[in-house]
Motif scaffolding. Structure first.
Motif, PDB file in Angstrom:
ATOM      1  N   VAL A  83       0.815  -1.218   0.000  1.00 48.48           N
ATOM      2  CA  VAL A  83       0.000   0.000   0.000  1.00 48.48           C
ATOM      3  C   VAL A  83       0.845   1.262   0.000  1.00 48.48           C
ATOM      4  CG1 VAL A  83      -2.009  -1.084   1.050  1.00 48.48           C
ATOM      5  CG2 VAL A  83      -0.291  -0.004   2.515  1.00 48.48           C
ATOM      6  N   GLY A  84       2.129   1.147   0.331  1.00 51.40           N
ATOM      7  CA  GLY A  84       2.977   2.331   0.413  1.00 51.40           C
ATOM      8  C   GLY A  84       3.827   2.529  -0.827  1.00 51.40           C
ATOM      9  N   PRO A  85       3.820   3.734  -1.409  1.00 49.26           N
ATOM     10  CA  PRO A  85       4.638   3.986  -2.601  1.00 49.26           C
ATOM     11  C   PRO A  85       6.133   3.851  -2.336  1.00 49.26           C
ATOM     12  CG  PRO A  85       3.540   5.995  -1.857  1.00 49.26           C
ATOM     13  CD  PRO A  85       3.013   4.881  -1.021  1.00 49.26           C
ATOM     14  N   LEU A  86       6.603   4.232  -1.159  1.00 53.95           N
ATOM     15  CA  LEU A  86       8.021   4.081  -0.832  1.00 53.95           C
ATOM     16  C   LEU A  86       8.407   2.605  -0.814  1.00 53.95           C
ATOM     17  CD1 LEU A  86      10.780   5.182   0.131  1.00 53.95           C
ATOM     18  CD2 LEU A  86       9.892   5.015   2.463  1.00 53.95           C
ATOM     19  N   GLN A  87       7.541   1.766  -0.264  1.00 56.45           N
ATOM     20  CA  GLN A  87       7.836   0.339  -0.204  1.00 56.45           C
ATOM     21  C   GLN A  87       7.922  -0.252  -1.614  1.00 56.45           C
ATOM     22  OE1 GLN A  87       5.812   2.076   1.740  1.00 56.45           O
ATOM     23  NE2 GLN A  87       5.335   1.029   3.643  1.00 56.45           N
ATOM     24  N   VAL A  88       7.012   0.148  -2.477  1.00 53.37           N
ATOM     25  CA  VAL A  88       7.033  -0.333  -3.867  1.00 53.37           C
ATOM     26  C   VAL A  88       8.345   0.087  -4.530  1.00 53.37           C
ATOM     27  CG1 VAL A  88       5.953  -0.049  -6.136  1.00 53.37           C
ATOM     28  CG2 VAL A  88       4.524  -0.409  -4.115  1.00 53.37           C
ATOM     29  N   GLU A  89       8.714   1.340  -4.369  1.00 54.68           N
ATOM     30  CA  GLU A  89       9.946   1.864  -4.970  1.00 54.68           C
ATOM     31  C   GLU A  89      11.177   1.142  -4.430  1.00 54.68           C
ATOM     32  OE1 GLU A  89      12.289   5.978  -4.348  1.00 54.68           O
ATOM     33  OE2 GLU A  89      10.220   6.211  -5.059  1.00 54.68           O
ATOM     34  N   GLU A  90      11.238   0.935  -3.126  1.00 57.73           N
ATOM     35  CA  GLU A  90      12.394   0.262  -2.520  1.00 57.73           C
ATOM     36  C   GLU A  90      12.499  -1.197  -2.959  1.00 57.73           C
ATOM     37  OE1 GLU A  90      14.940   1.392   0.000  1.00 57.73           O
ATOM     38  OE2 GLU A  90      14.384   3.013  -1.355  1.00 57.73           O
ATOM     39  N   THR A  91      11.374  -1.876  -3.076  1.00 60.66           N
ATOM     40  CA  THR A  91      11.396  -3.276  -3.516  1.00 60.66           C
ATOM     41  C   THR A  91      11.904  -3.364  -4.952  1.00 60.66           C
ATOM     42  OG1 THR A  91       9.624  -3.892  -1.999  1.00 60.66           O
ATOM     43  CG2 THR A  91       9.986  -5.336  -3.890  1.00 60.66           C
ATOM     44  N   MET A  92      11.441  -2.462  -5.808  1.00 58.76           N
ATOM     45  CA  MET A  92      11.908  -2.476  -7.201  1.00 58.76           C
ATOM     46  C   MET A  92      13.381  -2.096  -7.292  1.00 58.76           C
ATOM     47  SD  MET A  92       8.603  -1.296  -9.480  1.00 58.76           S
ATOM     48  CE  MET A  92       8.606   0.379  -8.928  1.00 58.76           C
ATOM     49  N   ARG A  93      13.872  -1.281  -6.362  1.00 61.70           N
ATOM     50  CA  ARG A  93      15.297  -0.938  -6.342  1.00 61.70           C
ATOM     51  C   ARG A  93      16.127  -2.167  -5.985  1.00 61.70           C
ATOM     52  NH1 ARG A  93      18.985  -0.005  -2.693  1.00 61.70           N
ATOM     53  NH2 ARG A  93      17.534  -0.021  -0.943  1.00 61.70           N
ATOM     54  N   LEU A  94      15.670  -2.929  -4.988  1.00 59.73           N
ATOM     55  CA  LEU A  94      16.413  -4.119  -4.561  1.00 59.73           C
ATOM     56  C   LEU A  94      16.350  -5.242  -5.584  1.00 59.73           C
ATOM     57  CD1 LEU A  94      15.701  -4.597  -0.754  1.00 59.73           C
ATOM     58  CD2 LEU A  94      17.906  -4.229  -1.854  1.00 59.73           C
ATOM     59  N   VAL A  95      15.207  -5.392  -6.227  1.00 60.81           N
ATOM     60  CA  VAL A  95      15.007  -6.466  -7.204  1.00 60.81           C
ATOM     61  C   VAL A  95      14.410  -5.840  -8.466  1.00 60.81           C
ATOM     62  CG1 VAL A  95      13.944  -8.703  -7.655  1.00 60.81           C
ATOM     63  CG2 VAL A  95      14.625  -8.104  -5.321  1.00 60.81           C
ATOM     64  N   PRO A  96      15.271  -5.332  -9.355  1.00 63.46           N
ATOM     65  CA  PRO A  96      14.785  -4.633 -10.555  1.00 63.46           C
ATOM     66  C   PRO A  96      13.904  -5.478 -11.474  1.00 63.46           C
ATOM     67  CG  PRO A  96      17.130  -4.235 -10.223  1.00 63.46           C
ATOM     68  CD  PRO A  96      16.721  -5.287  -9.238  1.00 63.46           C
ATOM     69  N   THR A  97      14.004  -6.803 -11.402  1.00 61.39           N
ATOM     70  CA  THR A  97      13.185  -7.663 -12.255  1.00 61.39           C
ATOM     71  C   THR A  97      11.796  -7.906 -11.675  1.00 61.39           C
ATOM     72  OG1 THR A  97      14.087  -9.642 -11.208  1.00 61.39           O
ATOM     73  CG2 THR A  97      15.185  -8.853 -13.226  1.00 61.39           C
ATOM     74  N   ALA A  98      11.557  -7.437 -10.466  1.00 63.90           N
ATOM     75  CA  ALA A  98      10.256  -7.646  -9.815  1.00 63.90           C
ATOM     76  C   ALA A  98       9.177  -6.786 -10.466  1.00 63.90           C
ATOM     77  CB  ALA A  98      10.365  -7.298  -8.333  1.00 63.90           C
ATOM     78  N   GLU A  99       7.973  -7.283 -10.434  1.00 63.17           N
ATOM     79  CA  GLU A  99       6.814  -6.490 -10.849  1.00 63.17           C
ATOM     80  C   GLU A  99       6.047  -6.172  -9.581  1.00 63.17           C
ATOM     81  OE1 GLU A  99       4.703  -6.782 -14.300  1.00 63.17           O
ATOM     82  OE2 GLU A  99       6.007  -8.266 -15.239  1.00 63.17           O
ATOM     83  N   VAL A 100       6.025  -4.901  -9.231  1.00 63.53           N
ATOM     84  CA  VAL A 100       5.464  -4.477  -7.949  1.00 63.53           C
ATOM     85  C   VAL A 100       4.472  -3.348  -8.184  1.00 63.53           C
ATOM     86  CG1 VAL A 100       6.011  -3.758  -5.597  1.00 63.53           C
ATOM     87  CG2 VAL A 100       7.714  -5.033  -6.912  1.00 63.53           C
ATOM     88  N   PHE A 101       3.305  -3.455  -7.552  1.00 63.58           N
ATOM     89  CA  PHE A 101       2.262  -2.451  -7.705  1.00 63.58           C
ATOM     90  C   PHE A 101       1.794  -1.953  -6.347  1.00 63.58           C
ATOM     91  CE2 PHE A 101       2.146  -4.512 -11.777  1.00 63.58           C
ATOM     92  CZ  PHE A 101       1.909  -3.464 -12.642  1.00 63.58           C
TER      93      PHE A 101
END
Length: 175
Positions: A83-101
Motif C-alpha cells: 500500500v505504500g509507494p516508498l515500499q514499492v519503490e524500494e522493492t523495485m530498487r532491490l530487485v529490478p526484475t520484480a513487478e510491484v504495484f
C-alpha cells in the motif's frame, strides 16, 4: 488509523526513516525467519521449484523478502503489492526484475494484470509477512480466501485436481 489500515500504511510508508537497508538492518527474528523459510520451502516433500517458481508477495515492505527470494530462486518470477509507494519503490530498487504495484490486498484485482501484463493467474507461492495483523478482523476471512484463490492448483492426480488441492503454497508469517 485503526479504522483505516490502508491510510496508516500510506502515511507510514512516507515517514519511514531513510536510508534504511532491509537486508543489513534485518532483526535477528527476521533473519531466523528467513532461515526457517528456506528450510521449509526446500526440505518439504514438494519443495518450491528452484527453476521458474512464481512468487506473489502481499505487503512487500521495503523488499527484504523480495531480495531473499531473488537470491534463493534467481530464475523465479517475483510479483508483489504494497500500500505504500516508498515500499514499492524500494522493492523495485532491490530487485529490478520484480513487478510491484501499489495496492492493498482488499482492492487488488489480479485479472487485469493477467490479461494485459502477462502475470500468471495463480502462483507457486503466495506469501504474506507481517500483514494479516493489520487487516480489520471483519475482513480477515475474505482476505484469506482471496490469497488462497491465488495459489496454483493443478495436479496429475485426478482426485486431487477435482478436490482443488493446491499444488502451490500459501505462507503466512506473523509475529
Amino acid at each position: 488509523y485503526y479504522d483505516d489500515p490502508d491510510a496508516y500504511w500510506r502515511w507510514a510508508g512516507q515517514h519511514m526513516a531513510q536510508p534504511w537497508d532491509p537486508i543489513a538492518n534485518a532483526s535477528p527474528a527476521q533473519a531466523q525467519a528467513e532461515a526457517d523459510l528456506l528450510e521449509c520451502l526446500s526440505g518439504t516433500h514438494r519443495p518450491l521449484n528452484r527453476g521458474k517458481a512464481t512468487i506473489f508477495e502481499v505487503g512487500c515492505g521495503r523488499g527484504r523478502l523480495a531480495h531473499f527470494f531473488h537470491r534463493n530462486w534467481p530464475s523465479g518470477q517475483y510479483y508483489a503489492i504494497d500500500v505504500g509507494p516508498l515500499q514499492v519503490e524500494e522493492t523495485m530498487r532491490l530487485v529490478p526484475t520484480a513487478e510491484v504495484f501499489e495496492s492493498s490486498i482488499q482492492s487488488f484485482d489480479l485479472a487485469p494484470l493477467t490479461n494485459h501484463r502477462g502475470w500468471p493467474d495463480a502462483f507457486d507461492l503466495v506469501v504474506s509477512s507481517e500483514v494479516m495483523m493489520h487487516i480489520k478482523p471483519a475482513e480477515i476471512r475474505n482476505t484469506l480466501g482471496k490469497l488462497l484463490s491465488m495459489v496454483r492448483r493443478e495436479s496429475l492426480d485426478i482426485d486431487a485436481a477435482i478436490s482443488g488441492f493446491p499444488s502451490g503454497y500459501l505462507l503466512l508469517i506473523e509475529w
